[in-house]
Design a protein around this motif. Structure first.
Motif, PDB file in Angstrom:
ATOM      1  N   ALA A 130       0.425  -1.552   0.271  1.00  0.00           N
ATOM      2  CA  ALA A 130      -0.152  -0.081   0.230  1.00  0.00           C
ATOM      3  C   ALA A 130       0.583   1.328   0.291  1.00  0.00           C
ATOM      4  O   ALA A 130       0.246   2.380  -0.243  1.00  0.00           O
ATOM      5  CB  ALA A 130      -0.561   0.135   0.937  1.00  0.00           C
ATOM      6  N   SER A 131       1.528   0.957   0.738  1.00  0.00           N
ATOM      7  CA  SER A 131       2.502   2.165   0.600  1.00  0.00           C
ATOM      8  C   SER A 131       3.790   2.891  -0.209  1.00  0.00           C
ATOM      9  O   SER A 131       3.852   4.011  -0.543  1.00  0.00           O
ATOM     10  CB  SER A 131       3.617   2.473   1.660  1.00  0.00           C
ATOM     11  N   VAL A 132       3.648   1.801  -1.451  1.00  0.00           N
ATOM     12  CA  VAL A 132       4.137   2.318  -2.808  1.00  0.00           C
ATOM     13  C   VAL A 132       3.384   2.334  -3.539  1.00  0.00           C
ATOM     14  O   VAL A 132       4.156   2.553  -4.938  1.00  0.00           O
ATOM     15  CB  VAL A 132       5.326   1.493  -2.711  1.00  0.00           C
ATOM     16  N   LYS A 133       2.140   2.212  -3.877  1.00  0.00           N
ATOM     17  CA  LYS A 133       1.268   1.726  -5.023  1.00  0.00           C
ATOM     18  C   LYS A 133       0.859   3.302  -5.526  1.00  0.00           C
ATOM     19  O   LYS A 133       0.362   3.891  -5.275  1.00  0.00           O
ATOM     20  CB  LYS A 133      -0.005   0.800  -4.555  1.00  0.00           C
ATOM     21  N   GLY A 134       1.709   2.732  -7.338  1.00  0.00           N
ATOM     22  CA  GLY A 134       0.929   4.069  -7.277  1.00  0.00           C
ATOM     23  C   GLY A 134       2.707   5.063  -8.152  1.00  0.00           C
ATOM     24  O   GLY A 134       2.696   5.618  -8.469  1.00  0.00           O
ATOM     25  N   ARG A 135       3.411   3.981  -7.360  1.00  0.00           N
ATOM     26  CA  ARG A 135       4.979   5.246  -7.104  1.00  0.00           C
ATOM     27  C   ARG A 135       6.163   3.916  -7.330  1.00  0.00           C
ATOM     28  O   ARG A 135       7.096   5.010  -8.230  1.00  0.00           O
ATOM     29  CB  ARG A 135       5.584   5.934  -5.954  1.00  0.00           C
ATOM     30  N   PHE A 136       6.254   2.989  -7.218  1.00  0.00           N
ATOM     31  CA  PHE A 136       7.058   1.715  -7.590  1.00  0.00           C
ATOM     32  C   PHE A 136       6.189   1.051  -8.793  1.00  0.00           C
ATOM     33  O   PHE A 136       4.629   1.264  -9.151  1.00  0.00           O
ATOM     34  CB  PHE A 136       7.205   1.020  -6.439  1.00  0.00           C
ATOM     35  N   THR A 137       6.708   0.999  -9.753  1.00  0.00           N
ATOM     36  CA  THR A 137       7.607  -0.311 -10.992  1.00  0.00           C
ATOM     37  C   THR A 137       7.571  -1.809 -11.276  1.00  0.00           C
ATOM     38  O   THR A 137       8.815  -1.504 -10.808  1.00  0.00           O
ATOM     39  CB  THR A 137       6.926   0.148 -12.176  1.00  0.00           C
ATOM     40  N   ILE A 138       7.211  -2.970 -11.209  1.00  0.00           N
ATOM     41  CA  ILE A 138       8.304  -3.897 -10.539  1.00  0.00           C
ATOM     42  C   ILE A 138       7.449  -4.945 -12.063  1.00  0.00           C
ATOM     43  O   ILE A 138       6.640  -4.750 -13.245  1.00  0.00           O
ATOM     44  CB  ILE A 138       7.600  -5.260  -9.553  1.00  0.00           C
ATOM     45  N   SER A 139       8.865  -5.134 -12.791  1.00  0.00           N
ATOM     46  CA  SER A 139       9.534  -5.971 -13.591  1.00  0.00           C
ATOM     47  C   SER A 139       9.797  -7.066 -13.727  1.00  0.00           C
ATOM     48  O   SER A 139      11.196  -6.615 -13.480  1.00  0.00           O
ATOM     49  CB  SER A 139       9.101  -4.867 -15.015  1.00  0.00           C
ATOM     50  N   ARG A 140      10.129  -7.709 -15.474  1.00  0.00           N
ATOM     51  CA  ARG A 140      10.883  -8.385 -15.158  1.00  0.00           C
ATOM     52  C   ARG A 140      10.593  -9.215 -16.769  1.00  0.00           C
ATOM     53  O   ARG A 140      10.712  -8.796 -18.259  1.00  0.00           O
ATOM     54  CB  ARG A 140      10.442  -9.975 -14.520  1.00  0.00           C
ATOM     55  N   ASP A 141      12.607  -9.025 -17.190  1.00  0.00           N
ATOM     56  CA  ASP A 141      12.926  -9.539 -18.413  1.00  0.00           C
ATOM     57  C   ASP A 141      13.012 -11.098 -18.536  1.00  0.00           C
ATOM     58  O   ASP A 141      14.471 -11.216 -18.183  1.00  0.00           O
ATOM     59  CB  ASP A 141      13.728  -8.583 -18.863  1.00  0.00           C
ATOM     60  N   THR A 142      12.578 -11.772 -18.573  1.00  0.00           N
ATOM     61  CA  THR A 142      12.600 -13.124 -18.924  1.00  0.00           C
ATOM     62  C   THR A 142      13.341 -13.743 -19.525  1.00  0.00           C
ATOM     63  O   THR A 142      14.853 -14.873 -18.678  1.00  0.00           O
ATOM     64  CB  THR A 142      11.881 -14.187 -19.073  1.00  0.00           C
ATOM     65  N   ALA A 143      14.392 -13.552 -20.703  1.00  0.00           N
ATOM     66  CA  ALA A 143      15.249 -13.293 -21.928  1.00  0.00           C
ATOM     67  C   ALA A 143      16.661 -12.780 -20.244  1.00  0.00           C
ATOM     68  O   ALA A 143      17.981 -13.792 -21.090  1.00  0.00           O
ATOM     69  CB  ALA A 143      15.754 -12.133 -22.794  1.00  0.00           C
TER      70      ALA A 143
END
Length: 124
Positions: free
Chosen positions: A62-75
């Motif tokens: 809740a404290s980071v929603k809207g400010r942080f973004t998680i993503s992944r690059d499987t390659a």
């Protein structure tokens, strides 16, 4: 055994941005749920974000929603945490974690492998 190595931490002013990276050591990373947690001195480890193995579903604290973004690059066997609009209360050691399940959880006990952490310090 999966090894996780975080990078990208540092010192930033409030309102600034940082991007953390977490490199995993093996291809089976592709089927794991990946998460980020953080821990400030004298505080409990806090869930920050998680992403499913396909990268199609993300979860945030809740404290980071809207400010942080998680993503992944499987390659590249790498997961990222883009942190924007940073606040002094975001200061903590940030840990990457891997879970041998396609179903994300927000509790640290649900993750099987951990990195050593990278320090993020946000000055006011």
């Amino acid at each position: 055994q999966v090894q996780l190595v975080e990078s990208g931490g540092g010192l930033v002013q409030a309102g600034g941005s940082l991007r953390l990276s977490c490199a995993a050591s093996r291809d089976t990373f592709r089927t794991y749920t990946m998460g980020w947690f953080r821990q400030a001195p004298a505080e409990e480890r806090e869930f920050v974000a998680a992403v499913t193995w396909a990268g199609s579903i993300t979860y945030y604290g809740a404290s980071v929603k809207g400010r942080f973004t998680i993503s992944r690059d499987t390659a590249k066997n790498t997961v990222y945490l883009q942190m924007n609009s940073l606040k002094p209360e975001d200061t903590a050691n940030y840990y990457c974690a891997a879970r041998r399940s396609p179903n994300p959880v927000v509790t640290s006990s649900g993750y099987d492998y951990w990195g050593q952490g990278t320090q993020v310090t946000v000055s006011s």
